[in-house]
Design a protein around this motif. Sequence first.
Motif, PDB file in Angstrom:
ATOM      1  N   THR A 122     -13.412  19.191 -23.538  1.00  0.00           N
ATOM      2  CA  THR A 122     -13.930  19.146 -22.178  1.00  0.00           C
ATOM      3  C   THR A 122     -15.394  18.720 -22.206  1.00  0.00           C
ATOM      4  OG1 THR A 122     -14.766  21.416 -22.106  1.00  0.00           O
ATOM      5  CG2 THR A 122     -12.406  21.092 -21.607  1.00  0.00           C
ATOM      6  N   LEU A 123     -15.982  18.529 -21.036  1.00  0.00           N
ATOM      7  CA  LEU A 123     -17.395  18.178 -20.974  1.00  0.00           C
ATOM      8  C   LEU A 123     -18.296  19.380 -21.204  1.00  0.00           C
ATOM      9  CD1 LEU A 123     -17.735  15.544 -18.112  1.00  0.00           C
ATOM     10  CD2 LEU A 123     -17.595  15.209 -20.578  1.00  0.00           C
ATOM     11  N   LEU A 124     -17.734  20.571 -21.348  1.00  0.00           N
ATOM     12  CA  LEU A 124     -18.521  21.736 -21.747  1.00  0.00           C
ATOM     13  C   LEU A 124     -18.544  21.721 -23.267  1.00  0.00           C
ATOM     14  CD1 LEU A 124     -20.103  24.214 -20.860  1.00  0.00           C
ATOM     15  CD2 LEU A 124     -17.967  25.513 -20.922  1.00  0.00           C
ATOM     16  N   PRO A 125     -19.683  21.383 -23.855  1.00  0.00           N
ATOM     17  CA  PRO A 125     -19.751  21.182 -25.314  1.00  0.00           C
ATOM     18  C   PRO A 125     -19.131  22.326 -26.112  1.00  0.00           C
ATOM     19  CG  PRO A 125     -21.830  20.579 -24.297  1.00  0.00           C
ATOM     20  CD  PRO A 125     -20.993  21.236 -23.223  1.00  0.00           C
ATOM     21  N   GLY A 126     -18.279  21.941 -27.101  1.00  0.00           N
ATOM     22  CA  GLY A 126     -17.664  22.907 -27.994  1.00  0.00           C
ATOM     23  C   GLY A 126     -16.488  23.657 -27.414  1.00  0.00           C
ATOM     24  N   ASN A 127     -16.022  23.248 -26.247  1.00  0.00           N
ATOM     25  CA  ASN A 127     -14.917  23.948 -25.592  1.00  0.00           C
ATOM     26  C   ASN A 127     -13.747  23.016 -25.342  1.00  0.00           C
ATOM     27  OD1 ASN A 127     -15.799  26.870 -24.554  1.00  0.00           O
ATOM     28  ND2 ASN A 127     -17.582  25.524 -24.592  1.00  0.00           N
ATOM     29  N   THR A 128     -12.558  23.504 -25.646  1.00  0.00           N
ATOM     30  CA  THR A 128     -11.342  22.706 -25.499  1.00  0.00           C
ATOM     31  C   THR A 128     -10.350  23.394 -24.571  1.00  0.00           C
ATOM     32  OG1 THR A 128     -10.291  23.758 -27.401  1.00  0.00           O
ATOM     33  CG2 THR A 128     -11.567  21.744 -27.829  1.00  0.00           C
ATOM     34  N   LEU A 129      -9.389  22.617 -24.152  1.00  0.00           N
ATOM     35  CA  LEU A 129      -8.209  23.096 -23.432  1.00  0.00           C
ATOM     36  C   LEU A 129      -7.001  22.616 -24.216  1.00  0.00           C
ATOM     37  CD1 LEU A 129      -9.253  21.954 -19.831  1.00  0.00           C
ATOM     38  CD2 LEU A 129      -9.134  24.324 -20.647  1.00  0.00           C
ATOM     39  N   THR A 130      -5.893  23.316 -24.081  1.00  0.00           N
ATOM     40  CA  THR A 130      -4.654  22.877 -24.708  1.00  0.00           C
ATOM     41  C   THR A 130      -3.649  22.553 -23.612  1.00  0.00           C
ATOM     42  OG1 THR A 130      -5.082  24.287 -26.617  1.00  0.00           O
ATOM     43  CG2 THR A 130      -2.829  23.478 -26.345  1.00  0.00           C
ATOM     44  N   VAL A 131      -3.137  21.329 -23.643  1.00  0.00           N
ATOM     45  CA  VAL A 131      -2.174  20.877 -22.642  1.00  0.00           C
ATOM     46  C   VAL A 131      -0.821  20.718 -23.319  1.00  0.00           C
ATOM     47  CG1 VAL A 131      -1.618  19.116 -20.935  1.00  0.00           C
ATOM     48  CG2 VAL A 131      -4.030  19.633 -21.458  1.00  0.00           C
ATOM     49  N   GLU A 132       0.151  21.449 -22.822  1.00  0.00           N
ATOM     50  CA  GLU A 132       1.530  21.349 -23.329  1.00  0.00           C
ATOM     51  C   GLU A 132       2.442  21.119 -22.136  1.00  0.00           C
ATOM     52  OE1 GLU A 132       2.097  25.008 -25.460  1.00  0.00           O
ATOM     53  OE2 GLU A 132       0.830  24.363 -27.128  1.00  0.00           O
ATOM     54  N   GLY A 133       2.845  19.860 -21.956  1.00  0.00           N
ATOM     55  CA  GLY A 133       3.667  19.528 -20.796  1.00  0.00           C
ATOM     56  C   GLY A 133       2.882  19.751 -19.522  1.00  0.00           C
ATOM     57  N   SER A 134       3.368  20.641 -18.662  1.00  0.00           N
ATOM     58  CA  SER A 134       2.685  20.898 -17.399  1.00  0.00           C
ATOM     59  C   SER A 134       1.897  22.208 -17.413  1.00  0.00           C
ATOM     60  CB  SER A 134       3.708  20.921 -16.257  1.00  0.00           C
ATOM     61  OG  SER A 134       4.620  21.979 -16.447  1.00  0.00           O
ATOM     62  N   VAL A 135       1.583  22.718 -18.602  1.00  0.00           N
ATOM     63  CA  VAL A 135       0.823  23.961 -18.720  1.00  0.00           C
ATOM     64  C   VAL A 135      -0.481  23.701 -19.478  1.00  0.00           C
ATOM     65  CG1 VAL A 135       0.820  26.331 -19.617  1.00  0.00           C
ATOM     66  CG2 VAL A 135       2.929  25.355 -18.676  1.00  0.00           C
ATOM     67  N   VAL A 136      -1.579  24.203 -18.921  1.00  0.00           N
ATOM     68  CA  VAL A 136      -2.902  24.076 -19.542  1.00  0.00           C
ATOM     69  C   VAL A 136      -3.343  25.481 -19.938  1.00  0.00           C
ATOM     70  CG1 VAL A 136      -5.267  23.274 -19.245  1.00  0.00           C
ATOM     71  CG2 VAL A 136      -3.422  22.195 -17.956  1.00  0.00           C
ATOM     72  N   THR A 137      -3.783  25.644 -21.198  1.00  0.00           N
ATOM     73  CA  THR A 137      -4.253  26.941 -21.681  1.00  0.00           C
ATOM     74  C   THR A 137      -5.752  26.848 -21.944  1.00  0.00           C
ATOM     75  OG1 THR A 137      -2.109  27.344 -22.712  1.00  0.00           O
ATOM     76  CG2 THR A 137      -3.937  28.740 -23.436  1.00  0.00           C
ATOM     77  N   ASP A 138      -6.487  27.840 -21.414  1.00  0.00           N
ATOM     78  CA  ASP A 138      -7.940  27.831 -21.580  1.00  0.00           C
ATOM     79  C   ASP A 138      -8.378  28.636 -22.795  1.00  0.00           C
ATOM     80  OD1 ASP A 138      -8.039  30.570 -20.827  1.00  0.00           O
ATOM     81  OD2 ASP A 138      -8.650  30.122 -18.775  1.00  0.00           O
ATOM     82  N   GLY A 139      -9.670  28.748 -23.005  1.00  0.00           N
ATOM     83  CA  GLY A 139     -10.233  29.414 -24.169  1.00  0.00           C
ATOM     84  C   GLY A 139     -10.023  30.907 -24.208  1.00  0.00           C
ATOM     85  N   ASN A 140      -9.546  31.487 -23.124  1.00  0.00           N
ATOM     86  CA  ASN A 140      -9.262  32.917 -23.065  1.00  0.00           C
ATOM     87  C   ASN A 140      -7.769  33.212 -23.174  1.00  0.00           C
ATOM     88  OD1 ASN A 140     -11.971  34.045 -22.471  1.00  0.00           O
ATOM     89  ND2 ASN A 140     -11.797  32.698 -20.697  1.00  0.00           N
ATOM     90  N   GLY A 141      -6.968  32.150 -23.328  1.00  0.00           N
ATOM     91  CA  GLY A 141      -5.524  32.326 -23.353  1.00  0.00           C
ATOM     92  C   GLY A 141      -4.906  32.314 -21.968  1.00  0.00           C
ATOM     93  N   GLY A 142      -5.733  32.134 -20.929  1.00  0.00           N
ATOM     94  CA  GLY A 142      -5.212  32.020 -19.563  1.00  0.00           C
ATOM     95  C   GLY A 142      -4.538  30.678 -19.376  1.00  0.00           C
ATOM     96  N   THR A 143      -3.581  30.627 -18.464  1.00  0.00           N
ATOM     97  CA  THR A 143      -2.861  29.373 -18.243  1.00  0.00           C
ATOM     98  C   THR A 143      -2.923  28.931 -16.790  1.00  0.00           C
ATOM     99  OG1 THR A 143      -0.750  30.503 -17.865  1.00  0.00           O
ATOM    100  CG2 THR A 143      -1.229  29.797 -20.127  1.00  0.00           C
ATOM    101  N   ALA A 144      -2.770  27.631 -16.609  1.00  0.00           N
ATOM    102  CA  ALA A 144      -2.654  27.016 -15.286  1.00  0.00           C
ATOM    103  C   ALA A 144      -1.496  26.044 -15.351  1.00  0.00           C
ATOM    104  CB  ALA A 144      -3.944  26.283 -14.912  1.00  0.00           C
ATOM    105  N   ASN A 145      -0.763  25.963 -14.274  1.00  0.00           N
ATOM    106  CA  ASN A 145       0.330  25.001 -14.156  1.00  0.00           C
ATOM    107  C   ASN A 145      -0.172  23.740 -13.470  1.00  0.00           C
ATOM    108  OD1 ASN A 145       2.601  26.648 -15.151  1.00  0.00           O
ATOM    109  ND2 ASN A 145       2.048  27.938 -13.419  1.00  0.00           N
ATOM    110  N   ILE A 146       0.200  22.591 -14.011  1.00  0.00           N
ATOM    111  CA  ILE A 146      -0.131  21.320 -13.365  1.00  0.00           C
ATOM    112  C   ILE A 146       0.913  21.098 -12.275  1.00  0.00           C
ATOM    113  CG2 ILE A 146      -0.391  18.829 -13.649  1.00  0.00           C
ATOM    114  CD1 ILE A 146      -1.199  19.394 -16.591  1.00  0.00           C
ATOM    115  N   LEU A 147       0.446  21.104 -11.021  1.00  0.00           N
ATOM    116  CA  LEU A 147       1.343  20.979  -9.875  1.00  0.00           C
ATOM    117  C   LEU A 147       1.602  19.533  -9.486  1.00  0.00           C
ATOM    118  CD1 LEU A 147      -0.292  23.794  -7.699  1.00  0.00           C
ATOM    119  CD2 LEU A 147       1.635  23.999  -9.288  1.00  0.00           C
ATOM    120  N   GLY A 148       0.719  18.649  -9.911  1.00  0.00           N
ATOM    121  CA  GLY A 148       0.859  17.236  -9.581  1.00  0.00           C
ATOM    122  C   GLY A 148      -0.316  16.464 -10.138  1.00  0.00           C
ATOM    123  N   THR A 149      -0.199  15.145 -10.104  1.00  0.00           N
ATOM    124  CA  THR A 149      -1.251  14.268 -10.606  1.00  0.00           C
ATOM    125  C   THR A 149      -1.536  13.213  -9.549  1.00  0.00           C
ATOM    126  OG1 THR A 149      -0.397  14.581 -12.840  1.00  0.00           O
ATOM    127  CG2 THR A 149      -1.938  12.782 -12.528  1.00  0.00           C
TER     128      THR A 149
END
Length: 174
Positions: A122-149
């Motif tokens: 990400t643009l926050l230096p040293g921080n990543t997200l993990t994208v697996e299909g339509s699920v995004v996992t943040d640095g705390n293990g929290g998830t978000a669903n991709i509802l559309g693009t």
Amino acid sequence: SLQTRMNKFALCVLAFAATAVSVNGQYCDASSTIVEIAASQPDFSTLVLAVQTANLTDALSAPGPLDVFAPTNTAFANALAALGITAEELLGQTELLQQILAYHVVADGASCDTPLEGVVETLLPGNTLTVEGSVVTDGNGGTANILGTVPAKNGQIFIIDSVLLPAPAGAAPA
């Protein structure tokens, strides 16, 4: 000063965006920028207010490509409730707001039409997200669903149902 740090942050965001353009050499076909699209959608009004308050409108209107994970108003309301703060309190913490917003933007590897997959910087230096299909996992293990693009002139918007939060500084990745 805080204003100086905000200006430096905005310049860093623009520098990342410029790097993405020169490396990828991509220009998107849509007629509106990420900011213009978000501003035209009532369900992104909280996000748009946050971007304006953090002085990041110009950075997110840069040529790109940028991929932006855009939380809906409901996502922001849920995050604020979980954190026990009001929107006004968050908007009053400009530096924190800038960090949260930068964590929702990907420049390196961004594209106009290709889905993200795997670990993305990400643009926050040293921080990543993990994208697996339509699920995004943040640095705390929290998830978000991709509802559309939504394609934009300078990248693409991934509509998500949760606010993504970076791991606290010095914490081991989740």
